[in-house]
Enzyme design. Structure first.
Site, PDB file in Angstrom:
ATOM      1  CB  ALA A  64      -0.961   0.005   1.109  1.00 15.14           C
ATOM      2  N   GLY A 109       0.671  -4.943   1.209  1.00 13.60           N
ATOM      3  CA  GLY A 109      -0.518  -5.267   0.524  1.00 13.60           C
ATOM      4  C   GLY A 109      -0.245  -5.660  -1.030  1.00 13.60           C
ATOM      5  CD  GLU A 112      -1.939  -7.562   3.474  1.00 11.62           C
ATOM      6  OE1 GLU A 112      -1.501  -6.514   3.090  1.00 11.62           O
ATOM      7  OE2 GLU A 112      -2.504  -7.872   4.489  1.00 11.62           O
ATOM      8  CD  GLU A 132       1.857  -5.339   6.328  1.00 12.74           C
ATOM      9  OE1 GLU A 132       2.777  -6.186   6.555  1.00 12.74           O
ATOM     10  OE2 GLU A 132       1.192  -5.532   5.201  1.00 12.74           O
TER      11      GLU A 132
HETATM   12  N1  CAA Z   1       4.687   3.279  -0.601  1.00 14.88           N
HETATM   13  C1  CAA Z   1       4.915   4.564  -1.106  1.00 14.88           C
HETATM   14  N2  CAA Z   1       6.089   4.615  -1.862  1.00 14.88           N
HETATM   15  C2  CAA Z   1       6.875   3.503  -2.079  1.00 14.88           C
HETATM   16  C3  CAA Z   1       6.553   2.184  -1.394  1.00 14.88           C
HETATM   17  C4  CAA Z   1       5.387   2.185  -0.645  1.00 14.88           C
HETATM   18  N3  CAA Z   1       5.079   1.192  -0.365  1.00 14.88           N
HETATM   19  N4  CAA Z   1       7.532   1.190  -1.815  1.00 14.88           N
HETATM   20  C5  CAA Z   1       8.527   2.069  -2.277  1.00 14.88           C
HETATM   21  N5  CAA Z   1       8.238   3.355  -2.720  1.00 14.88           N
HETATM   22  C6  CAA Z   1       8.779   4.396  -3.342  1.00 14.88           C
HETATM   23  C7  CAA Z   1       9.927   4.884  -2.594  1.00 14.88           C
HETATM   24  O1  CAA Z   1       9.574   5.969  -1.763  1.00 14.88           O
HETATM   25  C8  CAA Z   1      10.883   5.465  -3.582  1.00 14.88           C
HETATM   26  O2  CAA Z   1      10.119   6.869  -3.942  1.00 14.88           O
HETATM   27  P1  CAA Z   1      11.070   8.288  -4.051  1.00 14.88           P
HETATM   28  O3  CAA Z   1      12.173   7.646  -5.218  1.00 14.88           O
HETATM   29  O4  CAA Z   1      10.060   9.250  -4.335  1.00 14.88           O
HETATM   30  O5  CAA Z   1      12.028   8.303  -2.721  1.00 14.88           O
HETATM   31  C9  CAA Z   1      10.830   4.464  -4.700  1.00 14.88           C
HETATM   32  O6  CAA Z   1       9.239   4.014  -4.730  1.00 14.88           O
HETATM   33  C10 CAA Z   1      11.797   3.627  -4.832  1.00 14.88           C
HETATM   34  O7  CAA Z   1      11.882   2.970  -3.791  1.00 14.88           O
HETATM   35  P2  CAA Z   1      13.134   2.664  -2.841  1.00 14.88           P
HETATM   36  O8  CAA Z   1      14.198   4.040  -3.457  1.00 14.88           O
HETATM   37  O9  CAA Z   1      12.954   2.614  -1.426  1.00 14.88           O
HETATM   38  O10 CAA Z   1      13.808   1.475  -3.765  1.00 14.88           O
HETATM   39  P3  CAA Z   1      14.924   0.375  -2.839  1.00 14.88           P
HETATM   40  O11 CAA Z   1      15.273  -0.548  -4.039  1.00 14.88           O
HETATM   41  O12 CAA Z   1      15.963   1.216  -2.191  1.00 14.88           O
HETATM   42  O13 CAA Z   1      14.090  -0.085  -1.947  1.00 14.88           O
HETATM   43  C11 CAA Z   1      11.942  -1.534  -0.978  1.00 14.88           C
HETATM   44  C12 CAA Z   1      12.750  -1.134  -2.392  1.00 14.88           C
HETATM   45  C13 CAA Z   1      12.837  -2.323   0.038  1.00 14.88           C
HETATM   46  C14 CAA Z   1      10.794  -2.145  -1.714  1.00 14.88           C
HETATM   47  C15 CAA Z   1      11.659  -0.247  -0.357  1.00 14.88           C
HETATM   48  O14 CAA Z   1      11.063   0.844  -1.349  1.00 14.88           O
HETATM   49  C16 CAA Z   1      10.623  -0.662   0.754  1.00 14.88           C
HETATM   50  O15 CAA Z   1      10.771  -0.741   1.586  1.00 14.88           O
HETATM   51  N6  CAA Z   1       9.366  -0.011   0.471  1.00 14.88           N
HETATM   52  C17 CAA Z   1       8.354  -0.173   1.528  1.00 14.88           C
HETATM   53  C18 CAA Z   1       7.813  -1.702   1.513  1.00 14.88           C
HETATM   54  C19 CAA Z   1       6.694  -1.830   2.566  1.00 14.88           C
HETATM   55  O16 CAA Z   1       6.855  -1.578   3.757  1.00 14.88           O
HETATM   56  N7  CAA Z   1       5.537  -2.019   2.126  1.00 14.88           N
HETATM   57  C20 CAA Z   1       4.257  -2.362   2.857  1.00 14.88           C
HETATM   58  C21 CAA Z   1       3.425  -1.279   2.947  1.00 14.88           C
HETATM   59  S1  CAA Z   1       2.193  -1.055   4.181  1.00 14.88           S
HETATM   60  C22 CAA Z   1       0.830  -1.913   3.578  1.00 14.88           C
HETATM   61  O17 CAA Z   1       1.169  -2.528   2.509  1.00 14.88           O
HETATM   62  C23 CAA Z   1      -0.212  -2.197   4.585  1.00 14.88           C
HETATM   63  C24 CAA Z   1      -1.221  -3.156   4.270  1.00 14.88           C
HETATM   64  O18 CAA Z   1      -1.082  -4.178   4.558  1.00 14.88           O
HETATM   65  C25 CAA Z   1      -2.334  -2.547   3.506  1.00 14.88           C
END
Ligand code: CAA
Length: 251
Positions: A64, A109, A112, A132
């Site tokens: 998400a 998500g 999921e 999360e």
């Molecule tokens: N939401 C919003 N933006 C996201 C994102 C997310 N889930 N995942 C990645 N992005 C964005 C980053 O912020 C970044 O944007 P900017 O260039 O504007 O900074 C872009 O995508 C590229 O990501 P990274 O620079 O972080 O890429 P990376 O290769 O260094 O890392 C990653 C990749 C490990 C996947 C890292 O992006 C990350 O940890 N993302 C979050 C993953 C996460 O926590 N997902 C769960 C979300 S909560 C959820 O889903 C709740 C639910 O159950 C409903």
């Protein structure tokens, strides 16, 4: 448009989530579009099998949209959870097979949605997980229930409580994916073409019977939203956007 629908021969439909600048993370617009396309495909008898994937080389769906969630009040988070639940439920319950072609990160998500699919194939560079907990929240689109159902309660507790990511080989070993194969989309489309030749009625009944089991999905949607009243959720979600380590206080 960030959800592309590509109708292939024989009733195979490829749905691609394309929001590559955010690693295909789902904001309201993209998730609503996905839900709408899945609703249409569920009703469409000419669609025999649905394959879901992410655009680009890096991600299936990175979850998400965390930046969007940072400002949600509990009621808004409940509605957001309900929208994700609806998309995952459509994948799980539509009367035809659904296949996830996991071409990279499938986190939160994203994992999921893959769990909502009947079959999951992963590329060797796929990374899956429910991170999360490190945002001060919990899986909100079915992960606590479907992960336990697919992989067992022990694995679900490991992944949900630690938030750690697994690579494709581990995902295969713990039963989170059915196979690891490159190129993953080719394999998913190949299996889809085979399924599209089978009896739609028998597939529909088989899927309905396999899905029969009690769950607590409504409860998950409710408690996911409640957590957004906590300071830890605000801190965890803000820390991601600000690229820093969160400081959780228990409030
Ligand atoms: N939401 C919003 N933006 C996201 C994102 C997310 N889930 N995942 C990645 N992005 C964005 C980053 O912020 C970044 O944007 P900017 O260039 O504007 O900074 C872009 O995508 C590229 O990501 P990274 O620079 O972080 O890429 P990376 O290769 O260094 O890392 C990653 C990749 C490990 C996947 C890292 O992006 C990350 O940890 N993302 C979050 C993953 C996460 O926590 N997902 C769960 C979300 S909560 C959820 O889903 C709740 C639910 O159950 C409903």
């Amino acid at each position: 448009m960030s959800v592309l629908v590509d109708r292939r021969d024989g009733g195979v439909v490829l749905v691609t989530i394309d929001r590559q600048d955010a690693l295909n993370a789902l904001n309201v617009e993209t998730l609503t579009e996905l839900r709408d396309r899945l609703r249409e495909l569920a009703e469409d008898e000419s669609a025999r099998v649905v394959v879901l994937t992410g655009a680009g080389e890096k991600a299936f769906v990175a979850g998400a949209d965390i930046k969007y969630m940072g400002s949600l009040a509990p009621d808004e988070a409940k509605a957001w959870g309900a929208l994700g639940h609806e998309a995952a439920r459509l994948l799980e319950e539509m009367p035809k097979p659904t296949i996830a072609a996991i071409n990279g990160f499938a986190l939160g998500g994203g994992c999921e949605l893959a769990l909502g699919c009947d079959l999951r194939y992963a590329s060797s560079r796929a990374r899956l997980g429910q991170p999360e907990i490190d945002l001060g929240i919990v899986p909100g689109w079915g992960g606590t229930q479907r992960l336990a159902r697919v992989c067992g309660l022990g694995v679900a507790k490991d992944l949900v409580l630690t938030g750690r990511m697994v690579d494709a080989e581990e995902a295969l070993r713990i039963g989170l994916v059915n196979a690891v194969v490159d190129p993953v989309l080719d394999r998913a489309l190949e299996v889809a073409a085979k399924l599209a030749e089978k009896s739609p009625g028998a597939l529909r009944v088989a899927k309905r019977l396999l899905n029969l089991s009690p769950g607590a999905l409504e409860r998950e949607a409710e408690e996911f939203g409640d957590l957004f009243a906590s300071e830890d959720a605000k801190e965890g979600l803000a820390a991601f956007a600000e690229k820093r380590t969160p400081r959780f206080t228990g409030r």
